[in-house]
Scaffold this motif. Structure first.
Motif, short mmCIF file in Angstrom:
data_model
loop_
_atom_site.label_atom_id
_atom_site.label_comp_id
_atom_site.label_asym_id
_atom_site.label_seq_id
_atom_site.Cartn_x
_atom_site.Cartn_y
_atom_site.Cartn_z
N GLN A 19 -99.56 50.95 61.10
CA GLN A 19 -99.31 49.77 61.92
C GLN A 19 -98.71 50.14 63.27
OE1 GLN A 19 -97.08 47.37 59.09
NE2 GLN A 19 -98.91 46.16 58.64
N LYS A 20 -97.83 51.13 63.27
CA LYS A 20 -97.22 51.56 64.53
C LYS A 20 -98.28 52.14 65.47
CE LYS A 20 -93.67 54.56 66.58
NZ LYS A 20 -94.29 54.37 67.86
N ILE A 21 -99.16 52.97 64.96
CA ILE A 21 -100.24 53.54 65.78
C ILE A 21 -101.08 52.42 66.38
CG2 ILE A 21 -102.41 54.84 65.68
CD1 ILE A 21 -100.96 56.67 63.58
N CYS A 22 -101.46 51.46 65.54
CA CYS A 22 -102.29 50.34 66.02
C CYS A 22 -101.56 49.52 67.09
CB CYS A 22 -102.70 49.45 64.86
SG CYS A 22 -103.84 50.23 63.70
N ILE A 23 -100.31 49.22 66.81
CA ILE A 23 -99.53 48.39 67.74
C ILE A 23 -99.28 49.14 69.06
CG2 ILE A 23 -97.25 47.34 68.08
CD1 ILE A 23 -97.46 46.59 65.00
N ASP A 24 -99.09 50.45 68.97
CA ASP A 24 -98.86 51.25 70.18
C ASP A 24 -100.09 51.28 71.09
OD1 ASP A 24 -96.27 51.77 69.40
OD2 ASP A 24 -96.65 53.84 68.80
N LYS A 25 -101.26 50.96 70.57
CA LYS A 25 -102.50 50.95 71.37
C LYS A 25 -102.70 49.62 72.11
CE LYS A 25 -104.38 54.89 69.92
NZ LYS A 25 -104.53 55.95 70.88
N ILE A 26 -101.97 48.58 71.70
CA ILE A 26 -102.18 47.24 72.28
C ILE A 26 -102.04 47.20 73.80
CG2 ILE A 26 -101.29 44.87 72.34
CD1 ILE A 26 -100.80 45.15 69.29
N PRO A 27 -101.02 47.85 74.39
CA PRO A 27 -100.88 47.75 75.85
C PRO A 27 -102.13 48.18 76.63
CG PRO A 27 -98.87 48.61 74.90
CD PRO A 27 -99.88 48.54 73.78
N GLU A 28 -102.87 49.16 76.11
CA GLU A 28 -104.11 49.58 76.80
C GLU A 28 -105.10 48.43 76.89
OE1 GLU A 28 -105.91 52.94 74.73
OE2 GLU A 28 -103.90 53.65 74.18
N TYR A 29 -105.23 47.70 75.78
CA TYR A 29 -106.17 46.58 75.74
C TYR A 29 -105.67 45.40 76.55
CZ TYR A 29 -108.68 49.26 72.31
OH TYR A 29 -109.41 50.24 71.70
N HIS A 30 -104.36 45.22 76.55
CA HIS A 30 -103.77 44.15 77.34
C HIS A 30 -103.99 44.41 78.83
CE1 HIS A 30 -100.35 41.84 79.17
NE2 HIS A 30 -100.99 40.91 78.50
N GLN A 31 -103.79 45.66 79.23
CA GLN A 31 -104.01 46.05 80.63
C GLN A 31 -105.46 45.79 81.04
OE1 GLN A 31 -102.60 50.05 80.97
NE2 GLN A 31 -101.64 49.67 82.94
#
Length: 98
Positions: A19-31
């Motif tokens: 879950q941490k790995i997945c959540i840590d990737k969110i900012p890239e998609y948000h950007q």
């Protein structure tokens, strides 16, 4: 923490790592969303968001799910585990993109 590949750790730790790995990737998609939504209508923004949710699901949620392959998870458990990062992704796009 148990972050080395092929190191067996307990199921809860593996779930938290995933879950941490997945959540840590969110900012890239948000950007990416923030760039793509510029000058778009609400309908176009929704289409962009939907495409990004799908992309995130395939590139992150599914891609990293192999980290949990060694743990005998039911389909229901798996869905629940994947829901957390997916919901955080949706929250980020839907509520923090103005």
């Amino acid at each position: 923490p148990c972050d080395k590949p092929k190191v067996i750790c307990d199921k809860q730790q593996a779930i938290e790592n995933y879950q941490k790995i997945c959540i840590d990737k969110i900012p890239e998609y948000h950007q990416e969303f923030m760039k793509l939504k510029e000058g778009k209508t609400p309908k176009q923004r929704n289409e962009i968001a939907t495409k990004l949710f799908d992309k995130y699901y395939v590139e992150v949620i599914e891609e990293y799910s192999e980290l949990l392959d060694d743990y005998d998870l039911s389909e229901e458990e798996n869905e629940k585990i994947q829901d957390k990062p997916y919901e955080k992704m949706k929250d980020m796009i839907l509520y923090f993109s103005d």
